[in-house]
Design an enzyme around this catalytic site. Structure first.
Site, PDB file in Angstrom:
ATOM      1  CG  ASN A  62      -0.555  -0.137   2.299  1.00 53.57           C
ATOM      2  OD1 ASN A  62       0.326  -1.219   2.809  1.00 53.57           O
ATOM      3  ND2 ASN A  62      -0.926   0.511   3.407  1.00 53.57           N
ATOM      4  CD  GLU A  64      -1.574   5.184   4.654  1.00 54.99           C
ATOM      5  OE1 GLU A  64      -2.109   4.224   5.395  1.00 54.99           O
ATOM      6  OE2 GLU A  64      -0.893   6.107   5.007  1.00 54.99           O
ATOM      7  CB  CYS A  73      -5.182  -1.387  -1.680  1.00 53.21           C
ATOM      8  SG  CYS A  73      -6.593  -0.387  -0.819  1.00 53.21           S
ATOM      9  CD  GLU A  75      -5.215  -6.085  -0.767  1.00 55.08           C
ATOM     10  OE1 GLU A  75      -5.791  -6.498   0.162  1.00 55.08           O
ATOM     11  OE2 GLU A  75      -4.999  -4.881  -0.840  1.00 55.08           O
ATOM     12  CB  CYS A 112     -10.627  -2.802   0.993  1.00 55.34           C
ATOM     13  SG  CYS A 112      -9.978  -2.019  -0.594  1.00 55.34           S
ATOM     14  CB  CYS A 115      -8.719  -4.792  -2.999  1.00 57.84           C
ATOM     15  SG  CYS A 115      -7.623  -3.299  -2.951  1.00 57.84           S
TER      16      CYS A 115
END
Length: 160
Positions: A62, A64, A73, A75, A112, A115
């Site tokens: 990830n 940010e 993210c 994934e 999430c 994803c």
């Protein structure tokens, strides 16, 4: 009115050590890249390791950004990289691990919603399921033989 029931089947390993050796190796790559994540705001690190049909392993973590939600993210970082660099090579297995810098995370942490939708798109594109293993920092590991177990009512191009 009619009621429908949706069921998902997942396998749960009590620990990392119960995983097959090849999955342990993939998960270790996920852990190593997880610890390189850029997550200064959430302090929540996620790593993804994808095994492709050609034997290549693609990694992602990830990233940010102070301008939420501009980050990405792990994934999606990994699966988009695979799609850009290996567009015709199916993804076979995805190994995910998450770690909090605030507390020890022992709960298996699934992808999430965004994803899940992205992974679903790649399953549909390749017409082949992606096996997903996910865990926290330690503890149990969950295996799903397809994203459809995690997102049973997917939105796909048939609605467009």
């Amino acid at each position: 009115m009619k009621e429908i029931e949706i069921k998902s089947t997942l396998q749960v390993y009590d620990s990392f050590d119960e995983l097959p050796k090849d999955i342990q190796q993939l998960m270790q790559k996920s852990m190593a890249i997880r610890d390189k994540a850029y997550a200064p705001y959430s302090e929540f690190l996620v790593g993804a390791a994808l095994l492709l049909e050609n034997g290549e392993v693609v990694l992602g973590n990830n990233q940010e950004n102070a301008c939420y939600p501009s980050g990405l993210c792990a994934e999606r970082t990994a699966i988009y990289y695979a799609g850009a660099n290996y567009p015709d090579v199916p993804v076979l297995i995805m190994a995910l691990t998450a770690k909090s810098l605030k507390h020890q995370l022992v709960t298996p942490t699934p992808p999430c919603g965004a994803c899940r939708q992205s992974i679903a798109e790649y399953e549909l594109k390749q017409n082949k399921p992606i096996t997903i293993y996910f865990m926290g920092e330690t503890g149990k590991v969950v295996k799903s033989s397809s994203l459809s177990n995690l997102l049973p009512l997917i939105f796909d191009n048939s609605y467009l």
